[in-house]
Design an enzyme around this catalytic site. Structure first.
Site, PDB file in Angstrom:
ATOM      1  N   LYS A  96       0.813  -1.223   0.000  1.00 26.92           N
ATOM      2  CA  LYS A  96       0.000   0.000   0.000  1.00 26.92           C
ATOM      3  C   LYS A  96       0.850   1.279   0.000  1.00 26.92           C
ATOM      4  O   LYS A  96       0.447   2.304  -0.536  1.00 26.92           O
ATOM      5  CB  LYS A  96      -0.927   0.026   1.217  1.00 26.92           C
ATOM      6  CG  LYS A  96      -1.945  -1.113   1.250  1.00 26.92           C
ATOM      7  CD  LYS A  96      -3.204  -0.705   0.582  1.00 26.92           C
ATOM      8  CE  LYS A  96      -4.322  -1.740   0.527  1.00 26.92           C
ATOM      9  NZ  LYS A  96      -4.236  -2.959   1.294  1.00 26.92           N
ATOM     10  N   GLU A 118      -9.636   5.744   3.468  1.00 28.74           N
ATOM     11  CA  GLU A 118     -10.429   4.678   4.059  1.00 28.74           C
ATOM     12  C   GLU A 118      -9.492   3.503   4.288  1.00 28.74           C
ATOM     13  O   GLU A 118      -8.452   3.415   3.654  1.00 28.74           O
ATOM     14  CB  GLU A 118     -11.548   4.253   3.086  1.00 28.74           C
ATOM     15  CG  GLU A 118     -11.104   3.336   1.947  1.00 28.74           C
ATOM     16  CD  GLU A 118     -10.064   3.945   1.012  1.00 28.74           C
ATOM     17  OE1 GLU A 118     -10.089   5.176   0.821  1.00 28.74           O
ATOM     18  OE2 GLU A 118      -9.215   3.190   0.491  1.00 28.74           O
ATOM     19  N   SER A 384       1.658  -9.824  -0.887  1.00 25.92           N
ATOM     20  CA  SER A 384       1.333  -8.399  -0.749  1.00 25.92           C
ATOM     21  C   SER A 384       1.638  -7.809   0.632  1.00 25.92           C
ATOM     22  O   SER A 384       1.876  -6.614   0.746  1.00 25.92           O
ATOM     23  CB  SER A 384      -0.141  -8.176  -1.090  1.00 25.92           C
ATOM     24  OG  SER A 384      -0.964  -9.051  -0.340  1.00 25.92           O
TER      25      SER A 384
HETATM   26  C1  LIG Z   1      -5.181  -4.050   1.248  1.00 26.15           C
HETATM   27  C2  LIG Z   1      -4.488  -5.310   1.037  1.00 26.15           C
HETATM   28  C3  LIG Z   1      -4.845  -6.185  -0.006  1.00 26.15           C
HETATM   29  C4  LIG Z   1      -6.029  -5.978  -0.892  1.00 26.15           C
HETATM   30  O1  LIG Z   1      -6.057  -4.795  -1.592  1.00 26.15           O
HETATM   31  P1  LIG Z   1      -5.703  -4.693  -3.129  1.00 26.15           P
HETATM   32  O2  LIG Z   1      -5.977  -3.283  -3.475  1.00 26.15           O
HETATM   33  O3  LIG Z   1      -6.574  -5.654  -3.854  1.00 26.15           O
HETATM   34  O4  LIG Z   1      -4.273  -5.038  -3.261  1.00 26.15           O
HETATM   35  C5  LIG Z   1      -4.064  -7.317  -0.198  1.00 26.15           C
HETATM   36  N1  LIG Z   1      -3.028  -7.606   0.610  1.00 26.15           N
HETATM   37  C6  LIG Z   1      -2.656  -6.794   1.634  1.00 26.15           C
HETATM   38  C7  LIG Z   1      -1.508  -7.184   2.497  1.00 26.15           C
HETATM   39  C8  LIG Z   1      -3.384  -5.628   1.883  1.00 26.15           C
HETATM   40  O5  LIG Z   1      -3.014  -4.848   2.897  1.00 26.15           O
END
Ligand SMILES: *Cc1c(COP(=O)(O)O)cnc(C)c1O
Length: 406
Positions: A96, A118, A384
């Site tokens: 993020k 948000e 992610s």
């Molecule tokens: C917010 C988040 C997601 C999902 O959001 P996307 O916009 O689809 O990437 C996925 N993995 C993590 C670790 C997150 O914090």
């Protein structure tokens, strides 16, 4: 230091449409605001000084490039060459921050005093609060009361960083309601405040901006793969999709590369045959949500249905327009992973590679189990985020022994 290539490679037209999806469905009073934002964005993204500040912060502050790790234990288990793109090692623990830096730099340039965001899992709230502290901006984060309860460590981090965390009690008090509240707050203070959105959703140009700032992920994957395998592209890129920002970033430079299969993994919650899921591509209808036409979970009367997932970051009834398009055009395969499959995958990755993933990322890992590979396939899974914020859920699962393989 890498110089990222943020040029536009998205299948988007001037009105922000990806095929049938996208656009900007917004109230009259926001139209001029969004026009100014769009103009400022086009200036920034082609401005040498802006881009070199973005590159510098990616490198010195976020810690990029993040490793592309060849996971030998997972590779043996699944019979392919499996690589993990370690976005969990970014400053603040998830991808993020890449987008929050890009949009934060824009807010600063536009002379805004305050950012509004948000958050679901709290990762975007933390990333925004971090960037606000760095750039000297005020920060209000809207968060569902249910998410505040299940993501306490991130709430504490936001407060320590100086953000105001606003509890949203409407609906089932999760991400969908937090986006509504943040959009309303932006609408009433659009001159002072910049809406720092956390995913590839919302009215045009937000999905495009977010995807282009996140494209640093696939830019690095191509270079890192070339270095380790001699090939610039993988056979598969797998990513979890909530709103779609980490997937957009991991897919970006491969969207039109022949031979690369893009796999988006959505949250099936308790199962796509129940009414407790967040599988908007598998189960949704074409509809406008949060300023864009996309695929949305809705009931028989066309009302937006509350989503459900054990993972707060995937608990959203819509999806970004890019992914709605890629899926409908057959350019992206969609898999749906349940809560319990994701929990199993989290423990499997932790015990086999020593990496504790975020619950969102665990959905992408779980997809490996559902796929069949050839031994020389190169598979990149976008990891992610890290799992610190999910430890109480993981310990709860361990105690109630709902894990079938432990
Ligand atoms: C917010 C988040 C997601 C999902 O959001 P996307 O916009 O689809 O990437 C996925 N993995 C993590 C670790 C997150 O914090």
């Amino acid at each position: 230091m890498l110089h990222y290539d943020l040029t536009n490679r998205l299948p988007v037209d001037v009105d922000g449409f990806y095929g049938n999806f996208g656009g900007a469905f917004i109230p009259e009073e926001l139209k001029a605001v969004v026009r100014r934002l769009d103009a400022e964005y086009r200036k920034c993204i082609s401005d040498k000084e802006f881009l070199s500040e973005f590159d510098r912060l990616m490198h010195e502050y976020v810690g990029r490039p993040t490793p592309l790790y060849r996971a030998d234990n997972l590779s043996r288990k699944y019979g392919a060459e499996i690589y993990l793109k370690r976005e969990d090692l970014c400053h603040t623990g998830a991808h993020k921050i890449n987008n929050a830096i890009g949009l934060g730099l824009m807010a600063k340039r536009m002379g805004k005093k305050k950012v509004i965001a948000e958050t679901g899992a709290g990762q975007h709230g933390v990333a925004t609060a971090t960037v606000a502290a760095l750039l000297g901006l005020e920060c209000d984060v809207y968060m569902g009361a249910e998410d505040i309860r299940r993501q306490q460590p991130n709430v504490a981090r936001m407060r320590m960083l100086g953000a105001r965390v606003v509890s949203v009690e409407n609906g089932n008090a999760t991400l969908n309601n937090a986006v509504d509240a943040a959009l309303a707050a932006w609408c009433s203070d659009a001159d002072n405040a910049f809406y720092l959105i956390g995913s590839a959703v919302g009215p045009h140009p937000y999905p495009e901006m977010v995807a282009r700032f996140q494209s640093v992920i696939s830019f690095e994957i191509a270079r890192q793969l070339e270095e380790s395998t001699g090939r610039r592209y993988p056979d598969y890129v797998i990513a979890a999709i909530g709103g779609g920002s980490n997937a957009a970033g991991a897919f970006y430079h491969f969207i039109d590369t022949p031979g690369v299969k893009l796999v988006g993994v959505e949250a099936a919650g308790k199962g796509i045959d129940t009414d407790m899921s967040a599988a908007s591509l598998s189960l949704g209808y074409e509809k406008v949500l949060h300023g864009a036409r996309t695929m949305v979970l809705a009931d028989d009367n066309g009302n937006v249905q509350e989503a459900y997932s054990i993972s707060a970051g995937l608990d959203y009834p819509g999806i970004g327009p890019l992914h709605a398009y890629l899926s409908s055009a057959g350019k992206m395969d969609v898999l749906a992973v349940t809560d319990s499959m994701a929990l199993n995958a989290a423990f499997e990755l932790t015990r086999s590679e020593g990496i504790i993933p975020a619950l969102e990322s665990s959905h992408a890992i779980a997809a490996l189990e559902m796929m069949r590979f050839k031994p020389d396939d190169i598979v990149v899974v976008n990891l992610s985020g890290r799992g610190d914020k999910d430890m109480s859920t993981y310990m709860g699962a361990l105690e109630s022994q709902i894990l079938d393989k432990m």
